[in-house]
Enzyme design. Structure first.
Site, short mmCIF file in Angstrom:
data_model
loop_
_atom_site.label_atom_id
_atom_site.label_comp_id
_atom_site.label_asym_id
_atom_site.label_seq_id
_atom_site.Cartn_x
_atom_site.Cartn_y
_atom_site.Cartn_z
N ASP A 157 3.89 0.65 12.20
CA ASP A 157 2.76 -0.06 11.60
C ASP A 157 2.69 -1.53 12.03
O ASP A 157 1.75 -2.24 11.66
CB ASP A 157 2.82 0.03 10.07
CG ASP A 157 2.44 1.42 9.56
OD1 ASP A 157 1.97 2.24 10.37
OD2 ASP A 157 2.62 1.68 8.36
N CYS A 168 -5.69 13.06 13.15
CA CYS A 168 -6.34 11.78 12.87
C CYS A 168 -6.30 10.94 14.13
O CYS A 168 -5.75 11.35 15.15
CB CYS A 168 -5.70 11.08 11.68
SG CYS A 168 -4.18 10.24 12.03
N ARG A 227 -0.21 14.63 13.40
CA ARG A 227 0.30 14.43 12.05
C ARG A 227 0.29 15.68 11.17
O ARG A 227 -0.40 15.74 10.15
CB ARG A 227 -0.47 13.30 11.35
CG ARG A 227 -0.33 11.99 12.08
CD ARG A 227 -1.03 10.87 11.37
NE ARG A 227 -0.25 10.30 10.29
CZ ARG A 227 -0.64 9.22 9.61
NH1 ARG A 227 -1.76 8.63 9.89
NH2 ARG A 227 0.13 8.74 8.65
N ARG A 252 -8.85 -0.60 4.32
CA ARG A 252 -8.02 0.46 3.75
C ARG A 252 -6.66 -0.08 3.35
O ARG A 252 -6.08 0.37 2.36
CB ARG A 252 -7.80 1.58 4.80
CG ARG A 252 -9.01 2.47 5.00
CD ARG A 252 -8.61 3.67 5.83
NE ARG A 252 -7.38 4.24 5.29
CZ ARG A 252 -6.53 5.00 5.96
NH1 ARG A 252 -6.78 5.32 7.20
NH2 ARG A 252 -5.45 5.46 5.39
N LYS A 284 0.83 -1.21 0.00
CA LYS A 284 0.00 0.00 0.00
C LYS A 284 0.87 1.25 0.00
O LYS A 284 0.65 2.17 -0.79
CB LYS A 284 -0.91 0.01 1.24
CG LYS A 284 -1.56 1.36 1.50
CD LYS A 284 -2.48 1.34 2.71
CE LYS A 284 -1.85 1.81 4.00
NZ LYS A 284 -1.62 3.25 4.12
N ASN A 285 1.84 1.28 0.92
CA ASN A 285 2.60 2.51 1.10
C ASN A 285 3.61 2.78 -0.03
O ASN A 285 4.23 3.84 -0.06
CB ASN A 285 3.32 2.52 2.45
CG ASN A 285 2.34 2.74 3.59
OD1 ASN A 285 1.16 3.01 3.36
ND2 ASN A 285 2.83 2.62 4.82
#
Ligand code: UD1
Length: 412
Positions: A300, A112, A117, A392, A17-18
């Protein structure tokens, strides 16, 4: 899901994803098509496709992970609040838009669930490259005739900040040096894609990246790297639940910190070129982790390791140093019977013999992954609510775990 089944079998890792998100945004840098393979089927990828589509980028996507992006004609240079608030990585259009079109209007992401952030480092870097950025009505309105190369020393290590500035610098006039740059493998994957497009970049993967600006970039074909966080999540699940699984299509060299910690927990791990095998035949030993920028232990992966620690023998401390509010899953894990005390940004986890299934609520993407890992080892049924967070960033996690023997299903 009903916990208590060891995991067995083989599973294929999806694209990262990243890496996919910044690389999709890189399509804005050229009139030519960018052809990507191994693009994961995730909600965030769909959001990015929608965002780029709204700007006039032609996005074609097929089920097998192939995606073609053509930014020949851009009709809008705006990243609206509605999309940025659902996916902060939307801010990655700022650098490319400004570099190619001299203009961009990108919503400020705001706070968030896991912390404040801010994006001040993105802004400061682009200003150093000659951009004028005014904050108006919640938007960063940026302009520049043509960006100029600059030396930018970032105050802290930021992944998307590094990526935004690196993309902007590819089309700037002259050379840019990014110091204190993020060393994440996804930064390297983006750099490799940009280099394939004709960019001149050296040092990606180290903390000093040099970019020599060019007049224009061409199209390219690029395969998105494997997802090291999905890989780590599956490995943590096997370490907690026990059993033996094999990841295929993985990139073991990007997982050093995670693999070291899993071995410390008692797992036997055999890493091949693109495979990782894990076997866990006993109760995990408690392992403490402290998150840090790459190559340190990934933030993560923190929630998944907290889940592992809840059933380990002994006491582990889990310290979060990247985001100030990334411990919400601890409170939910307590509902499963975990013994966790929070002291500031450290969780002290005393392993218990068994967790008990319960209803829990996901608060963010990786928290939901941590709750799934915990549910796999809890006695009885666990119901994780709000799994849109999970979708997500994970491609059909319940199917992958189900194929490994977990008793897990999606309820509408
Ligand atoms: C990326 C990852 C995310 C991961 C995170 C940290 C993507 C799309 N997302 O997020 O999955 O959890 O890296 O590894 O790649 N900060 C500032 N000012 C800035 C930018 C960041 O203060 O201008 C702070 C943040 O608040 C945070 C820290 O720096 O405390 C690191 O954030 P950053 O690396 O930027 O995270 P993201 O790139 O948003």
């Amino acid at each position: 899901m009903t916990g208590g089944c060891p995991l067995e079998g083989e599973v294929r890792v999806s694209g990262a994803k990243n890496a996919a998100l910044p690389i999709m945004c890189a399509a804005l840098l050229t009139v030519k098509p960018l052809v990507l393979t191994n693009v994961p089927g995730l909600a965030d990828v769909s959001t990015a496709a929608r965002l780029l589509g709204q700007m006039g980028v032609a996005v074609e996507r097929s089920d097998d992970g192939l995606m073609t992006l053509r930014a020949a004609q851009i009709t809008s240079r705006v990243a609206p609040y509605e999309l940025v608030k659902t996916m902060r990585a939307s801010v990655l259009v700022l650098g490319p838009l400004l570099a190619r079109f001299g203009e961009a209007s990108v919503s400020l992401p705001g706070g968030c669930a896991i912390g404040a952030r801010p994006v001040d480092q993105h802004i400061k870097g682009l200003q150093a490259m000659g951009a004028t950025i005014v904050i108006e009505h919640g938007y960063m309105n940026a302009r520049a005739e043509r960006l100029r190369g600059a030396r930018v020393v970032m105050d802290l290590v930021t992944v998307t900040g590094t990526e935004n500035l690196m993309m902007a610098a590819t089309l700037a006039e002259g050379s840019t040096v990014l110091e204190n740059a993020a060393r994440e493998p996804e930064v390297v994957d983006l750099a490799n894609c940009l280099i394939a497009m004709g960019a001149r970049i050296e040092g990606a993967g180290t903390d000093v990246i040099r970019i020599e600006g060019v007049g224009s970039l061409a199209g390219a074909a690029h395969r998105v790297m494997p997802d090291r966080i999905e890989s780590g999540t599956l490995l943590a699940a096997a370490a907690a639940a026990g059993g033996k699984i094999r990841l295929i299509g993985a990139l073991p060299e990007t997982l050093d910190a995670t693999l070291t910690k899993l071995r410390e927990a008692g797992a036997t791990i055999v890493a091949g070129k693109d495979t990782i095998e894990i076997e866990m035949s006993r109760r995990p030993a408690a392992v403490s982790v402290r998150t840090a920028p790459y190559p340190g232990f990934a933030t993560d992966m923190q929630a998944q390791f907290m889940a592992l620690a809840t059933v380990a023998s002994g006491t582990a401390t889990i310290t979060e140093t990247i985001f100030e509010n990334r411990m919400m899953h601890a409170l939910e894990m307590r509902r499963l019977g975990a013994d966790i005390t929070i002291q500031g940004t450290t969780a002290v986890v005393r392993g218990v013999e068994k967790l008990q299934g319960a209803k829990v609520m996901a608060t963010d993407l990786r928290a939901s992954a941590g709750l799934v890992v915990a549910g796999l080892v809890a006695q009885g049924e666990t119901l994780v609510d709000r799994i849109y967070h999970l979708d997500r960033g994970y491609e059909a996690l319940e199917k992958k775990l189900g194929a490994l023997g977990a008793r897990i299903r999606r309820v509408k």
